[in-house]
Every structure is written in structure tokens, then in C-alpha cells.
Design an enzyme around this catalytic site. Structure first.
Site, PDB file in Angstrom:
ATOM      1  N   HIS A  57      -1.728  -1.946   8.983  1.00  0.00           N
ATOM      2  CA  HIS A  57      -1.829  -3.409   9.088  1.00  0.00           C
ATOM      3  C   HIS A  57      -0.936  -4.066   8.033  1.00  0.00           C
ATOM      4  O   HIS A  57      -0.129  -4.945   8.333  1.00  0.00           O
ATOM      5  CB  HIS A  57      -3.306  -3.809   8.898  1.00  0.00           C
ATOM      6  CG  HIS A  57      -3.560  -5.276   8.827  1.00  0.00           C
ATOM      7  ND1 HIS A  57      -4.143  -5.979   9.851  1.00  0.00           N
ATOM      8  CD2 HIS A  57      -3.320  -6.181   7.854  1.00  0.00           C
ATOM      9  CE1 HIS A  57      -4.245  -7.251   9.505  1.00  0.00           C
ATOM     10  NE2 HIS A  57      -3.762  -7.394   8.292  1.00  0.00           N
ATOM     11  N   GLU A  58      -1.067  -3.605   6.794  1.00  0.00           N
ATOM     12  CA  GLU A  58      -0.288  -4.199   5.705  1.00  0.00           C
ATOM     13  C   GLU A  58       1.200  -3.891   5.874  1.00  0.00           C
ATOM     14  O   GLU A  58       2.042  -4.737   5.604  1.00  0.00           O
ATOM     15  CB  GLU A  58      -0.777  -3.682   4.357  1.00  0.00           C
ATOM     16  CG  GLU A  58      -2.222  -4.045   4.028  1.00  0.00           C
ATOM     17  CD  GLU A  58      -2.467  -5.534   4.002  1.00  0.00           C
ATOM     18  OE1 GLU A  58      -1.502  -6.296   3.805  1.00  0.00           O
ATOM     19  OE2 GLU A  58      -3.615  -5.950   4.207  1.00  0.00           O
ATOM     20  N   HIS A 106       2.800  -6.297   8.098  1.00  0.00           N
ATOM     21  CA  HIS A 106       3.075  -7.579   7.443  1.00  0.00           C
ATOM     22  C   HIS A 106       4.432  -7.534   6.749  1.00  0.00           C
ATOM     23  O   HIS A 106       5.183  -8.500   6.761  1.00  0.00           O
ATOM     24  CB  HIS A 106       2.005  -7.883   6.393  1.00  0.00           C
ATOM     25  CG  HIS A 106       0.784  -8.563   6.953  1.00  0.00           C
ATOM     26  ND1 HIS A 106       0.848  -9.540   7.897  1.00  0.00           N
ATOM     27  CD2 HIS A 106      -0.533  -8.410   6.670  1.00  0.00           C
ATOM     28  CE1 HIS A 106      -0.368  -9.954   8.190  1.00  0.00           C
ATOM     29  NE2 HIS A 106      -1.235  -9.269   7.466  1.00  0.00           N
ATOM     30  N   GLU A 112      -2.341 -12.488  11.362  1.00  0.00           N
ATOM     31  CA  GLU A 112      -3.387 -11.473  11.207  1.00  0.00           C
ATOM     32  C   GLU A 112      -3.657 -10.779  12.538  1.00  0.00           C
ATOM     33  O   GLU A 112      -3.770  -9.568  12.602  1.00  0.00           O
ATOM     34  CB  GLU A 112      -4.683 -12.098  10.684  1.00  0.00           C
ATOM     35  CG  GLU A 112      -4.596 -12.606   9.261  1.00  0.00           C
ATOM     36  CD  GLU A 112      -4.166 -11.530   8.271  1.00  0.00           C
ATOM     37  OE1 GLU A 112      -4.595 -10.383   8.422  1.00  0.00           O
ATOM     38  OE2 GLU A 112      -3.382 -11.851   7.359  1.00  0.00           O
TER      39      GLU A 112
END
Lengths: 540, 187
Positions: A157-158, A161, A223
Site C-alpha cells: 500500500h505504502e 503511494h 487511499e
């Protein structure tokens, strides 16, 4: 019909770009309004004004951008006092491995660093800057409470980003409008609201507010997109859903992870009622989408309902509770060499511990007393078994500290008795001069040993002086029992010139050296001899 | 004047063709380099297994059978030359390792042995990397295929002889137990 992660990513991609464009346009308008305050009204209608405002906006934006985004990674790392993971720590090693795995799945497109935030809170965040550095920060709390697949999902997930440029965009947007918001606040403070009557200020204020709403909207979309991308990389929606579920009930570092970073976190550190409610206003005013909604989307991908997830979590908790309720054997706890309690172990696991020695402190879960390991007959059997395995010739003497049989060893060409566990040495008094005379023949004094010997001798010198003056405040260690006759041995220095403490039995003519004491004595005497010799050689 | 217009249009078309061609080439190279990445990770696994076997051997006397299967599967995988035999050997190795890990659960002494735990973590990580490398390969192939087939790229790709790369297919969807099937890839 649940959406697949590919659909979600595509849809969010489009939306984020469109809204980011609007945000940038808004920035130019705000700059124009600000410029207009300082320019005569008549100019507003001319095309020159707009060109002028545009140039200023680009210039100011460029400077903001450079300042805010140039060194973000280092600022974040310093701000959170994060540290690089320690490869010798098992869990940190797992983190390093997972980072490698994420690099593989993203095709090594960009080098990402990872750091650990020393905090018990549960959160993770990502940052990237113009120098090309990128970092994923994860708190120690989250790291230690997630399973491997869950950690993978969070890192993915990070990583998304960073790879999608979210981090840079967020920093840019926050810094661009942050300056204006700060400027407005300062102006209203100094003028006590008078300037606010000016329509241009009202307009500027309104636009800045609007931009922050837009910013939050984009942040929420990001997100969702990162969640979808995490599933694309790990193909494991359940793990991410479980993590979010867990995070929703834990402390996420409110107050620790400072404001300004919250947009970069996986969940908002501040728990607000708004974040968790859906609806028009709530959606407008939060940086993160409601966790429940995120979990729902993820579970939709896995075709599992949230009640099933809840049940699974409960079942796991129950199973864990059952496991701890009925230990099959008495559970032992032992203190490792770093003075930390470890456990619970059963007797077999205890036997496999490499650092367990007769002097290790152990206790059982239900008893309050702490004992040396040799006092527990069950554990003592482990050491006996180990000795037998090592095929040494056990002597009739026992170690005064460990109570284990001593093993006959050859040392400097003569026979001494050594303890396999504490490395103490027992020597007959007659043999000590031999050993000392042979110092340096088989093994020369190591630097470490000479340094140790000097320090100990110096300390003992002080102690000896204090003893003489009658001010020795130290508590005396209990006397050891002689390995042969079991009477207490007397404790003394080897000699007043060589202040190494030894234990001596005057009945059996035996001397006991604790670990390193014999070597230290040898080194001390050897170095003194060489000192005595040197001046003579010089005079010849 | 008219000649200039025709020339510039032709020039633009040429530039555009070059762009498409270069794009396809770089995509194809990505696909091929990600294929190599799978091999790198398989090699890593081969290197780790002897360590693991020698560490657990002493404690697992009663599981010689399981250990021998791992050793022989590794030997076969290392010595395999054709893609088909290699695929079979890697499959066997994955299964043998899975069995070994399952059996290791029964030995508490192994679980408290730090060396073993570290090796197991390394191997788990390697298994994941293999799976991820395959996944990346498939994602890139999908991307490449789409680019080949959309208009107008399909005209360029068919005239310049671009072939769609084959997907890497696994027998089961299980991510943790990926099966190699190298034979599916046309060469």
C-alpha cells in the site's frame, strides 16, 4: 457486482488526475486574488494582469515546491526519529525481506528505503522527495503485531503511494496552500479582523478553504487506489482487510505522528467521529475514507463478508486464549544473556536454548521465586546430558558456581579442570607457577585480555586501598565451596603485585579461577616481566 | 507549397511510427528482463536449501525421507537443462519444501533454534519473490499484449513481426505454492 482491483485503480486514476488539475487551477486563482489585493483595481480587466498574476503564481509555486519537496525524506525521518531496520533482529530482517519482495513485484522501478519508527502506536507512512529518495516508515508497534502477509499488504500500500507519485503530490498541494492559509491567519491576527472586510480577502479565504476540501477529497481517493494497488501486488485482499480492521481498534499514533504527515499515513492517526461516518459532510472533511468502507471494498474483492472476518478474528483470539489456558507442561521462563526474560518454554525447548547455562535465572509461571537453573533438578538433567554428549572426561570435582562436574583439560601443557558452562578453571597450587611460566608459549596474550587485566587490576587496587582504610562499601559475594572438600574457600588476591582475585582452599591446595581470571593473571605477570626486561636491554 | 504539406505529414507519420515501434520494443524488453528475474530468484532458492538441510538434519532424524526428497528435487532442478524437465523439478522442489515446513512444525527444538528460524524466513521470502516475479511477468505480458492489439499499434506490430509473449500459467491459483510451467513459453 463487486469491482475488481483493476477497475478500481483505473477509475481512481482518472478521478485523481482530474481533481488534481482543478486543484492546480484553483491555486492560480488564489494567487491572482492575492496579487489583486496589492494592485490597483483598474488593472484587473486587462490581459496583462492575468499574465502577470500567472507568472508570479508559477514563480511562487516553484519556490514553494523546491523548499517543501526537496528534502522531505530526511525531514520525515528526523521528525519521527526513525531508524534503519536492524538485520540482526528477526522481525526487522523480515521487514527487509518484504521490502525486497515488493521491489521484485514492482519490477525494481524505484529504490525505496524503509525505516522503523520507535513507537508502540500502529501506523505506517510513506514519503518521497525531489532528490528521488523515497522512504516507507513503519512503527515498531505495527511491525510486531502483524503477520507476514499483513505486513506485506501494508508495505505494498505504502509502496504504491510512492510509485504513483501520491507522496510528492500531497507534499506539493499541502505546501502550496499551506503558505496562503498561514498568511491569511497572520493577517487576520494582526489586523484583528479589519482587513477581512475587504472582499478580496473574503474571496481568498473562501478559495483556500475550498482547496483544502478538494485536497482531502483527493487524499481519500488516493487511499482507495493504494488499497486496490496493494491487492494487485500481493493478491491478498483479506490480509489488508484484517490489518485495517486491527488498526481501527488500536492507537494509531495520535499526538506522536505530527500533523502534516497524516495524509501520508495508512490510517489517520487522529481518530475522529467524522472519519468513521459516511455522508456528505463527513466525506468533505476527512483525509481518509472510513475504514469500514475500505474493508468492505477489500472484502468484496475476496468475496467474504465482514461478519465472516469478525468471526475469524474471534475464533483466532479464542484459540490463542485456549492455547495459553492449558499449558501441557509447567512453563519455564529464562533470562537471556541480555537480561531479558524469555519464555514460556517447556523442558525440551529449554534444552534447545543455546544460551542456557547452569547460572541462568529461571522461574516457572506459577511460582514467584527465581532460581539459578542448576537448582531445578529437571533442568539440571539437561546439563548432565549435554556434558555426556560432549564426551569430555568428567572429574570428581564439581564447579563451585554451576555445580556441574568439571572436565579435565590440557592447559599450557599441564592438566587443569575446567567448567564447560562458566569457563572457570580449577588448578592445583603446584601447577600455577608452571602455567605462569609458560605464558605466551602456546597462546600469546590477546589485546582484549591485557586490557581487561589492566582494568580489573586498577579497580582492585582502589578496592584494596579502600579495604585498608575500612571504607569498602561493596557487598561481599558469598564464599564459594571447595570443589573437593566442600568447605568454604578463602578469597584473596593472587599477590599484592598482581591484584587478581582468586579462591583458594587451604586444605586441598586447590585454586579456583573464575572465567578469564587465570588468563588475566598470566597477562599481568607477562607484561610486568617484559617491563622489567626492557630497561635492562636498553642499558646493555 | 502542397509538396511541403505532404512532406511534413509524411514526416509526422514516420515519427509516430518510430514512437510506436520504440514503445513496443521497450515493453518487450521489460517482459524479457522480468523473465530473467524469475531465474534469479529460483537460483537464490537453490543456494539456500543446502544450508537449511544441514541445519535441521540433526534434529529431524526420523524425517530422513522428507529431507532426501528435498535434496534430490534440488539436485534435479539444478541439473535440469530443458525447460520441461526444469519445470517439473521446480514443481517437485516446491512441494517437497512445503512438506518439510509442515513437518518442521512438529519439532519444538527447531522452532526455538534461531538459525533454523532465520533460514525459514529467508526461504519464505524467496518463495514470495518467485511468486511475485512470476506475477510481474504476467502483468507485463498482459500490458504488452494489449499494446500489440490496440489500433493502430496492431498494424505496426503485425507488419514488423511482433509476437505476443506467452503467459506464465500455474496449475493452481495458490500463491504460496506456485508451479513452474516453463514449457508454455514459446521460444
Amino acid at each position: 457486482m463487486p469491482l475488481t482491483f483493476i477497475d478500481i485503480e483505473r477509475q481512481k486514476n482518472w478521478r485523481i488526475w482530474a481533481f488534481f488539475l482543478i486543484l492546480m487551477l484553483l491555486y492560480f486563482v488564489v494567487t491572482a486574488v492575492f496579487t489583486s489585493i496589492f494592485l490597483p483595481v483598474s488593472v484587473h480587466t486587462s490581459a496583462h494582469f492575468w499574465i502577470f498574476a500567472g507568472v508570479i503564481a508559477i514563480f511562487v509555486a516553484g519556490i514553494h515546491f523546491l523548499f517543501s519537496a526537496y528534502d522531505t525524506v530526511n525531514t520525515v525521518i528526523r521528525g519521527l526519529s526513525a531508524q534503519l531496520p536492524d538485520p540482526k533482529d528477526d522481525i526487522h530482517k523480515m521487514l527487509i525481506n518484504i521490502m525486497e519482495e515488493i521491489h521484485v513485484v514492482t519490477g525494481n522501478r524505484r529504490k525505496m528505503q524503509c525505516v522503523v519508527i520507535p513507537s508502540l502506536s500502529m501506523n505506517a507512512l510513506a514519503a518521497a522527495d525531489l532528490k528521488g529518495a523515497a522512504v516507507i516508515c513503519i512503527t515498531e508497534g505495527l511491525l510486531s503485531r502483524l503477520t507476514r502477509p499483513q505486513l506485506e499488504a501494508v508495505i505494498a500500500h505504502e509502496a504504491h503511494h510512492i510509485l504513483s507519485g501520491d507522496c510528492l503530490e500531497a507534499t506539493v498541494a499541502a505546501s502550496l496552500f499551506g503558505t496562503y492559509a498561514a498568511a491569511l491567519e497572520n493577517l487576520s491576527d494582526t489586523s484583528q479582523g479589519r482587513t477581512f472586510s475587504s472582499p478580496a480577502f473574503l474571496l481568498a479565504g473562501g478559495l483556500v478553504k475550498l482547496s483544502s476540501l478538494l485536497n482531502m477529497f483527493i487524499s481519500r481517493e488516493r487511499e482507495y487506489r493504494a488499497d486496490a494497488a496493494s491487492v494487485r501486488m500481493t493478491r491478498n485482499p483479506i490480509a489488508l482487510a484484517e490489518t485495517l480492521h486491527l488498526l481501527s481498534r488500536s492507537w494509531r499514533g495520535a499526538g506522536f505522528i505530527g500533523s502534516g504527515y497524516e495524509m501520508l499515513c495508512i490510517v489517520n492517526p487522529e481518530v475522529t467521529a467524522l472519519d468513521e461516518t459516511e455522508g456528505f459532510w463527513a466525506d468533505l472533511l476527512s483525509t481518509h475514507p472510513p475504514i469500514r468502507k475500505r474493508v468492505d471494498i477489500l472484502l468484496g474483492m475476496a468475496r467474504v463478508s465482514i461478519t465472516e472476518l469478525d468471526e475469524k478474528a474471534k475464533k483466532n483470539a479464542k484459540k490463542n486464549a485456549e492455547d495459553t489456558q492449558k499449558p501441557p507442561q509447567p512453563a519455564y521462563y529464562a533470562m537471556n544473556p541480555r537480561q531479558q526474560w524469555q519464555g514460556p518454554f517447556n523442558i525440551a525447548e529449554l534444552g534447545a536454548l543455546p544460551w542456557l547455562s547452569p547460572l541462568t535465572w529461571v522461574t516457572t509461571g506459577d511460582r514467584q521465586t527465581v532460581e539459578r537453573a542448576w537448582k531445578e533438578p529437571l533442568i539440571n538433567a539437561i546439563f548432565t546430558a549435554r556434558l555426556v554428549q560432549e564426551e569430555g572426561v568428567a572429574s570428581e570435582f564439581t564447579c563451585p558456581s554451576c555445580r556441574q562436574p568439571l572436565v579435565m583439560e590440557s592447559y599450557e601443557g599441564t592438566q587443569v579442570y575446567q567448567c564447560r558452562f562458566c569457563s572457570g578453571t580449577l588448578a592445583e597450587n603446584s601447577k600455577i607457577p608452571r602455567i605462569i611460566a609458560r605464558t605466551g608459549r602456546e597462546r600469546p596474550c590477546s589485546e582484549r585480555m591485557s586490557a581487561l587485566a589492566r582494568t580489573v587490576a586498577k579497580e582492585n587496587q582502589i578496592r584494596y586501598t579502600q579495604q585498608k582504610l575500612g571504607v569498602d562499601s561493596r557487598t561481599k559475594m558469598p564464599l564459594l565451596a571447595c570443589p573437593k572438600c566442600k568447605n568454604p574457600m578463602s578469597r584473596a588476591f593472587y599477590s599484592l603485585a598482581h591484584l587478581i582475585e582468586i579462591d583458594r582452599c587451604s586444605f586441598c591446595d586447590l585454586t579456583w579461577f573464575d572465567q578469564d581470571e587465570l588468563e588475566m593473571l598470566q597477562c599481568l605477570i607477562a607484561s610486568r616481566e617484559s617491563l622489567d626486561r626492557e630497561p635492562k636491554e636498553l642499558s646493555v | 507549397m502542397g509538396g511541403w504539406i505532404v512532406l511534413s505529414v509524411l514526416g509526422l507519420i514516420l515519427v509516430w511510427l518510430i514512437l510506436i515501434y520504440n514503445g513496443l520494443i521497450s515493453l518487450r524488453n521489460d517482459v524479457q528482463s522480468s523473465w530473467k528475474q524469475i531465474d534469479v530468484q529460483l537460483k537464490r532458492r537453490h543456494d539456500l536449501i543446502p544450508n537449511l538441510v544441514s541445519t535441521v538434519k540433526g534434529a529431524m532424524e526420523f524425517e530422513q525421507d522428507t529431507l532426501e526428497k528435498v535434496i534430490s528435487a534440488r539436485a534435479m532442478a539444478v541439473s535440469a537443462t530443458t525447460p520441461a524437465t526444469k519445470a517439473g523439478a521446480e514443481n517437485m522442489l516446491t512441494q517437497a519444501l512445503g512438506k518439510l515446513f509442515a513437518v518442521m512444525e512438529n519439532y519444538p527444538a527447531l522452532k526455538s533454534n534461531q538459525n533454523v528460524m532465520q533460514l525459514q524466513e529467508e526461504l519464505t521470502s524467496t518463495e514470495n519473490r518467485i511468486a511475485f516475479a512470476r506475477q510481474l511477468y504476467n502483468d507485463l505480458v498482459a500490458n504488452y499484449r494489449t499494446r500489440l492489439q490496440v489500433f493502430p499499434n496492431n498494424i505496426v506490430s503485425s507488419t514488423l513481426n511482433f509476437h505476443p509473449e506467452e503467459y506464465f500459467e500455474t496449475e493452481e491459483a495458490a500463491r504460496t505454492a506456485p508451479n513452474v510451467n516453463l514449457s508454455l513459453r514459446g521460444k
